[in-house]
Enzyme design. Sequence first.
Site, mmCIF file in Angstrom:
data_model
loop_
_atom_site.group_PDB
_atom_site.id
_atom_site.type_symbol
_atom_site.label_atom_id
_atom_site.label_comp_id
_atom_site.label_asym_id
_atom_site.label_seq_id
_atom_site.Cartn_x
_atom_site.Cartn_y
_atom_site.Cartn_z
ATOM 1 N N LYS A 18 -14.433 -1.738 -73.262
ATOM 2 C CA LYS A 18 -14.508 -1.874 -74.721
ATOM 3 C C LYS A 18 -13.422 -2.804 -75.243
ATOM 4 O O LYS A 18 -13.651 -3.585 -76.169
ATOM 5 C CB LYS A 18 -14.376 -0.510 -75.407
ATOM 6 C CG LYS A 18 -15.490 0.462 -75.154
ATOM 7 C CD LYS A 18 -15.419 1.661 -76.083
ATOM 8 C CE LYS A 18 -14.118 2.431 -75.983
ATOM 9 N NZ LYS A 18 -13.882 3.038 -74.638
ATOM 10 N N GLU A 138 -11.816 -0.809 -82.538
ATOM 11 C CA GLU A 138 -12.207 -0.215 -81.259
ATOM 12 C C GLU A 138 -11.770 1.246 -81.240
ATOM 13 O O GLU A 138 -10.586 1.546 -81.377
ATOM 14 C CB GLU A 138 -11.559 -0.961 -80.087
ATOM 15 C CG GLU A 138 -11.914 -0.348 -78.737
ATOM 16 C CD GLU A 138 -11.000 -0.792 -77.601
ATOM 17 O OE1 GLU A 138 -11.074 -0.157 -76.521
ATOM 18 O OE2 GLU A 138 -10.213 -1.732 -77.783
ATOM 19 N N ASP A 145 -16.464 13.107 -76.946
ATOM 20 C CA ASP A 145 -15.107 13.643 -76.778
ATOM 21 C C ASP A 145 -14.722 14.384 -78.050
ATOM 22 O O ASP A 145 -14.807 13.829 -79.148
ATOM 23 C CB ASP A 145 -14.097 12.514 -76.536
ATOM 24 C CG ASP A 145 -14.308 11.800 -75.217
ATOM 25 O OD1 ASP A 145 -15.026 12.344 -74.363
ATOM 26 O OD2 ASP A 145 -13.761 10.695 -75.047
ATOM 27 N N ILE A 146 -14.265 15.610 -77.903
ATOM 28 C CA ILE A 146 -13.967 16.419 -79.084
ATOM 29 C C ILE A 146 -12.862 15.798 -79.938
ATOM 30 O O ILE A 146 -12.910 15.853 -81.170
ATOM 31 C CB ILE A 146 -13.620 17.873 -78.671
ATOM 32 C CG1 ILE A 146 -13.549 18.768 -79.912
ATOM 33 C CG2 ILE A 146 -12.322 17.927 -77.852
ATOM 34 C CD1 ILE A 146 -13.481 20.248 -79.578
ATOM 35 N N LYS A 187 -30.848 7.248 -68.705
ATOM 36 C CA LYS A 187 -30.795 8.521 -69.427
ATOM 37 C C LYS A 187 -29.418 8.808 -70.039
ATOM 38 O O LYS A 187 -29.339 9.236 -71.197
ATOM 39 C CB LYS A 187 -31.210 9.661 -68.507
ATOM 40 C CG LYS A 187 -31.301 11.022 -69.192
ATOM 41 C CD LYS A 187 -32.442 11.080 -70.212
ATOM 42 C CE LYS A 187 -33.785 11.126 -69.496
ATOM 43 N NZ LYS A 187 -34.902 11.279 -70.467
ATOM 44 N N PRO A 188 -28.293 8.610 -69.298
ATOM 45 C CA PRO A 188 -26.989 8.868 -69.925
ATOM 46 C C PRO A 188 -26.759 8.033 -71.182
ATOM 47 O O PRO A 188 -26.184 8.520 -72.156
ATOM 48 C CB PRO A 188 -25.987 8.506 -68.822
ATOM 49 C CG PRO A 188 -26.745 8.676 -67.546
ATOM 50 C CD PRO A 188 -28.144 8.243 -67.871
ATOM 51 N N CYS A 369 13.648 -6.169 -66.060
ATOM 52 C CA CYS A 369 14.211 -4.946 -66.633
ATOM 53 C C CYS A 369 14.960 -4.149 -65.555
ATOM 54 O O CYS A 369 16.026 -4.556 -65.115
ATOM 55 C CB CYS A 369 13.108 -4.128 -67.300
ATOM 56 S SG CYS A 369 13.724 -2.820 -68.382
ATOM 57 N N GLY A 371 14.289 -4.144 -62.574
ATOM 58 C CA GLY A 371 14.403 -5.069 -61.448
ATOM 59 C C GLY A 371 15.690 -5.869 -61.483
ATOM 60 O O GLY A 371 16.336 -6.087 -60.451
ATOM 61 N N GLU A 393 21.748 6.161 -64.200
ATOM 62 C CA GLU A 393 20.422 6.775 -64.332
ATOM 63 C C GLU A 393 20.067 7.545 -63.065
ATOM 64 O O GLU A 393 19.402 8.581 -63.122
ATOM 65 C CB GLU A 393 19.360 5.703 -64.608
ATOM 66 C CG GLU A 393 17.954 6.263 -64.744
ATOM 67 C CD GLU A 393 16.894 5.197 -64.981
ATOM 68 O OE1 GLU A 393 15.714 5.571 -65.150
ATOM 69 O OE2 GLU A 393 17.231 3.990 -64.992
ATOM 70 N N HIS A 499 11.028 -8.279 -70.932
ATOM 71 C CA HIS A 499 9.683 -8.230 -70.341
ATOM 72 C C HIS A 499 8.869 -9.459 -70.765
ATOM 73 O O HIS A 499 8.122 -9.407 -71.750
ATOM 74 C CB HIS A 499 8.958 -6.958 -70.779
ATOM 75 C CG HIS A 499 9.504 -5.705 -70.181
ATOM 76 N ND1 HIS A 499 8.992 -5.142 -69.028
ATOM 77 C CD2 HIS A 499 10.527 -4.905 -70.565
ATOM 78 C CE1 HIS A 499 9.678 -4.046 -68.739
ATOM 79 N NE2 HIS A 499 10.614 -3.877 -69.655
ATOM 80 N N GLU A 501 6.261 -10.627 -69.480
ATOM 81 C CA GLU A 501 4.815 -10.430 -69.279
ATOM 82 C C GLU A 501 4.093 -10.085 -70.568
ATOM 83 O O GLU A 501 2.882 -10.332 -70.701
ATOM 84 C CB GLU A 501 4.561 -9.358 -68.218
ATOM 85 C CG GLU A 501 4.947 -7.935 -68.603
ATOM 86 C CD GLU A 501 6.360 -7.546 -68.240
ATOM 87 O OE1 GLU A 501 6.629 -6.340 -68.066
ATOM 88 O OE2 GLU A 501 7.217 -8.451 -68.132
#
EC number: 6.3.4.2
Length: 526
Positions: A18, A138, A145-146, A187-188, A369, A371, A393, A499, A501
Amino acid sequence: MPQRFIVVTGGVLSGIGKGIFSASLARILKDSGVNVNILKIDPYLNVDAGTMNPNQHGEVFVTDDGYEADLDLGHYERFLGINVSRKNNITAGQIYYSVIKREREGKYLGSTVQIVPHVTSEIKDRIKTMDGDLLVIEIGGTVGDIEGEVFLEAVRELAFEIGREKFHFVHVTYVPYLRTTNEFKTKPTQQSVQLLRRIGIHPDTIIVRTEMPIDANSLFKVSLFSGVPRNRVINLPDASNVYEVPDVLHSLNLHKLIAKELDIDINDRFNWSYPKSFELLKIGIVGKYLGTDDAYKSIIESIYLSGAQKPIVIDAQELEDMTDEQIKNYLDDFDALIIPGGFGRRGIEGKIKAIKYARENKKPILGICLGMQLMAIEFARNVGKLEGANSTEFDENTPYPVVNMMESQKEVLNLGGTMRLGAQKTQIMKGTLLSRIYDGQEVVYERHRHRYEVDAEAFPQLFKNPGEEGYKLTISARSDFVEAVELDDHPFFVGIQYHPEYKSKVGKPHPIFKWLVKAAGGKIND
C-alpha cells in the site's frame, strides 16, 4: 484544507505494498502539476514508532523535525522527492492520547466521551489541517482489523460531510495463487470488499496484488462480486524493482481516471528516473536485526539508488565466536561493509571485530551512528591499547568510556521521543574525505537519533584534527559533538554520528552512499 482526497485501504493481509502504491500514485500526480500531500494513518496504540522493535515493525524512519515514524514515510520521501514531517503520520496512540487529555482538561464540557463522535472528530480535524490541494491517505493494516475500524469510520464520515464526489477510495488487496490447482483464488478479496462496504465505504478502484500476472477471468470475478467496473480493477503483479511501479501505474492511466473523477486538471508530465542496471558489488550490513530486510530499509534503498545491487545482512552475533583468521576468510568476499545504528549489547563485539578487520585490511567501511561509536571503541582497544574501552551503554564500569551518554540525556526517564532527533547543524572540516564527499560544503543539516556521544576531549591520544600528524582518528565533522571520524591512509574508513540513509531520494541518493559504492568498486579517485 485539502479539496480532494484519495483514500487507500488494504485487504486480505498487510505488507502487500500500500505504501509503495500510495507513494507512486502521489508522485505521478505531483509530476502532473497537482499540489499533492500524503498522510499515513497507523492504527497501533503507540504514539510513534520510536520504541518499536525493528524485527517486528521494520526500521524507524526519522524526519527533519525529529519525528520517529513508520518506514512508509521513507517511501514517501524517496518516491516524492520531498521532506515530510510529523504531520504526515497519525497513530491511534496520538488520537486517544489527545482525546483523553482534552477530557481531563474539561474541553468536552461534561459530555460522555465516545468513539463516535469524539474520537472520529479528532481524526477528521487532523486530516483537515493537512496542506495541499489533494491528499493521499494511506490507512495501515487491513479491513477487518478491530483497531482500524475507527479510522475507516472517520474517513467515511468525512466523505459524507465534504462530499463523496471529492473522494476516491482505492482498495489494495491480495489474490493468492493456489499451485495445487493452478488457479487464483479471489474469494478473500471478495470478502474483504464486502467488509469495506458494510462499513459504508464503496471502493472506486481495486488494485489486485499478485505474485504473477492474473488472468482476465479472475479480474472479472473480482469486478462482478465487488461491484466495481472492470476497467477499475487493476492488476499489479510483483515487480523485481519497486521503482518500476510508478512507470507501470502511469502506463495504466489510473491517474487520468482519478483526475477526471475528482475534477482535477493535470498536464500529464511524468519525469521518473531510477537505476536500471547495478554494479555487481557485494556490500555487507553487519547487523543484529535479521527478522526482515525492512529493519535496514533506508540503508538498503540508499545502496540500491546509488547503483549497486542489494546489500547482504551479516549476522553480527555469528562473528563474535570467530577468530581473526575466520573473520578475514569470511569478510574477504565482500567489497565493502556498513555498520548500522542500533541499541543494546547483542552483537556488539561481532561488529567491533568486523571494524578491526576493515581497518587492518583496508576494506571500505561506513559506520552509522552506533557504527561510528564502535569505530572509536575498536580504535581505542586495538591501536590505543586501552584494554576494556567501551561505551557506558554496554559497560557502565568501563575504565575507558570512549563513548558516553550525552549530558542532556542523563536526567531523561522516558524512552519515547526523547533522544537527540532530527536535522542538526553539522560543520564539515576542510581537507577531509568527508569534505570531498560533500563537494566542499562547510555546513550541512543531517538527521540524528542518538543518546550517546564519542568523548574525544577525554581521549585526545585517539583523535586529531585534519592535517595533524599521527595515526589517529581524524575528526571530520563537528557540532557540539563529534559528528564524524575518518582514517588517513585508508580508501574509505568513515564513521558518522548521523543517519544519511534518511535523506536519499530517487535520482538523488545521499553522496556518502555514492562514495561508498565508488570505494567498493575501487573507483574512489575517479
